[in-house]
Design an enzyme around this catalytic site. Structure first.
Site, PDB file in Angstrom:
ATOM      1  CB  ALA A   1      -0.715  -0.055   1.391  1.00  0.00           C
TER       2      ALA A   1
ATOM      3  CD  GLU B   1       1.295  -2.133   3.630  1.00  0.00           C
ATOM      4  OE1 GLU B   1       1.551  -1.803   2.394  1.00  0.00           O
ATOM      5  OE2 GLU B   1       2.294  -2.049   4.674  1.00  0.00           O
TER       6      GLU B   1
ATOM      7  CG  HIS C   1     -14.395  34.147  -3.716  1.00  0.00           C
ATOM      8  ND1 HIS C   1     -14.347  32.867  -2.908  1.00  0.00           N
ATOM      9  CD2 HIS C   1     -15.691  34.263  -3.962  1.00  0.00           C
ATOM     10  CE1 HIS C   1     -15.745  32.817  -2.456  1.00  0.00           C
ATOM     11  NE2 HIS C   1     -16.486  33.577  -3.190  1.00  0.00           N
TER      12      HIS C   1
END
Ligand SMILES: Cc1cc2nc3c(=O)[nH]c(=O)nc-3n(C[C@H](O)[C@H](O)[C@H](O)COP(=O)(O)OP(=O)(O)OC[C@H]3O[C@@H](n4cnc5c(N)ncnc54)[C@H](O)[C@@H]3O)c2cc1C
Length: 472
Positions: A189, A211, A451
């Site tokens: 992983a 993993e 923005h």
């Protein structure tokens, strides 16, 4: 026959090697690259570029499936893997030809063969002459003042699970495949494993990630790792953590790979993604003073100089952060150091670290946990992307993820950041500039951001540290 002497011979034409070669050419040096395969190396042909092309196709496929969320009606999309492959090939081919042109313009000589360092000889009293052997068995010698070793890395493998390129595969095999599996087990992983888990899960392939550690741990941040695991699980990835694989619990047959874990997992193929090993075998290191570390990487100082002062090494082969932009930076620093340009020593804390899963992950500097271990008195300021207008507009449904800044309370400087969410692999570059300039939370907060934009969240976090945030 011996060639005219070069100022610099670069062994390996990946991003680290070619960046170094171009920088040396800018300094009017006579430069050669020895490359046994293709200029561009792993990043261009088997790494960054092709994987991100795959991931963009998978993301677009998902986006269309969520079209209704944006008020758009569509018919069910089809993931045409052959066309996805063709698009990836077009992108790689176009960048490859651009790179070849760049190298030609800079008058860098390219020798398409396998290079090996020689010891002192009648051609050169010091080690480092490069012998190039071609496919037809011919060879030639390149004498030089300096050598840069940039031979990269190759996938690490498991002794009990040999790569057969059909059932047990590497990332190289997946990038070249012509048909998709119905199911895949991904061993490891790490960044590569998780990016492929994200890709396959988004296009409907059954994905198991196996993993060894008891939880996934990426970019050091506990909170980000947890969020990524949750997000990928939500998309159908099944995680099996704390698994010790051995020849006793894996079986490969003609048509499947079976893992006997708590449950039995059967998959069409298994990707071995347990890390990458430096390419140091058969390059003649024993003919030189170059020192190899316990991890089997080349030892260098902060300017990429090995124990043999005229031999430098950079990129994956020195085993620091195995990332393309880091390798490029190391290559340039090496060249500037060898040709007395007085570069700034490498600072790995200033290198952005990105994962191009959905959601994306990006980090720079220290995590809060690592900063505390190093004795910093830090404050973490954190906010979710669902508080950000642009993130709301961009995402189907509620935006995933968050950003956190790690601020040194001694002087308000930003010593780390971890982000998870849409497009954070772009936003991290703002923090890279800021950290390069020793920027503070206040400066980040005071700089006006457009923005709506997702990076406004970073501005708000800077202000939040100063207790002046408007929207948090
Ligand atoms: C699947 C995958 C995805 C990745 N995605 C990313 C990403 O998104 N972002 C990122 O930053 N990094 C990514 N990476 C990592 C990145 O690709 C590497 O860090 C980078 O390519 C290392 O560059 P390098 O120049 O050191 O080595 P390489 O790119 O491996 O180049 C080394 C070159 O040396 C040549 N060579 C080796 N030995 C010899 C010899 N004896 N003689 C002549 N030539 C030789 C090889 O053929 C090769 O071309 C990814 C890697 C993989 C595998």
């Amino acid at each position: 026959m011996a060639q005219e002497k070069y100022d610099l011979v670069v062994l390996g034409g990946g991003i680290s090697g070619y960046s170094a070669a171009i920088r040396a050419a800018q300094l009017d040096k006579k430069v050669a690259i020895v490359e046994k395969s293709q200029l561009g190396g792993t990043c261009l042909h088997n790494g960054c570029i092709p994987t991100k092309s795959f991931l963009k196709s998978a993301d677009t496929y998902q986006l269309i499936q969520h079209a209704e969320d944006y008020g758009i009606s569509t018919s069910t999309p089809t993931f045409n893997f052959q066309k996805v492959q063709e698009r990836k090939q077009r992108i790689v081919a176009s960048m490859y030809s651009g790179l070849q042109m760049l190298i030609k313009q800079k008058k860098i000589d390219v020798f398409n063969g396998t290079g090996r360092l020689l010891g002192p000889s009648i051609f050169s009293p010091q080690s480092g002459t490069v012998s190039v052997t071609y496919e037809d068995g011919q060879s030639e010698l390149l004498t030089n003042d300096y050598v840069l070793i940039a031979t990269g890395s190759s996938p690490a493998t498991l002794p009990f699970l040999p790569i057969d390129h059909q059932r047990i595969v590497t990332s190289d095999d997946l990038l070249a495949m012509t048909t998709l599996p119905n199911s895949i087990a991904i061993i490891g992983a790490g960044v590569i494993g998780l990016e492929f888990a994200s890709f396959f899960s988004q296009i409907g392939v059954e994905v198991h990630v196996i993993e060894a550690a008891d939880k996934i741990r990426i970019n050091d941040s506990e909170a980000v790792s947890q969020q990524l695991q949750q997000s990928l699980s939500k998309r159908g990835v099944t995680f099996h953590t704390g698994v010790a694989l051995s020849e006793d619990n894996v079986k490969v047959t003609d048509d499947a790979v079976t893992f006997e874990l708590d449950d039995t997992i059967t998959a069409d193929m298994a990707l071995v993604a347990i890390g990458r090993r430096a390419n140091i075998a058969d390059i003649g290191l024993s003919n030189t003073e170059v020192v190899v570390t316990e991890q089997q990487t080349i030892e260098t100082n902060d300017y990429m100089q090995t124990k043999a002062p005229h031999i430098y090494a950079s990129g994956d082969v020195i085993g620091q952060l195995q990332l393309a932009h880091v390798g490029a930076k190391e290559g340039v620093i090496a060249v500037e150091h060898m040709f007395q340009q007085v570069p700034i020593a490498i600072d790995y804390a200033l290198m952005p670290r990105c994962i191009y899963t959905t959601p994306e992950v990006a980090a720079i500097g220290l995590s809060a946990e690592a900063a505390k271990v190093q004795g910093y008195d830090v404050k973490t300021v954190k906010a979710a992307f669902q508080t950000n207008g642009k993130a709301m507009i961009m995402s189907p449904g509620t935006p995933e993820g968050f950003a956190e800044l790690i601020v040194d309370q001694a002087d308000g400087s930003i010593i780390g950041a971890s982000l998870i969410g849409q497009n954070v692999t772009e936003q991290i570059n703002e923090l890279s500039v800021l950290q390069f300039l020793n920027g503070s939370a206040l400066e980040l907060g005071m700089a006006t951001h457009a923005h709506p934009s997702m990076a406004e969240l970073l501005m708000e976090l800077g202000l939040k540290y100063e207790k002046q945030a408007i929207h948090l």
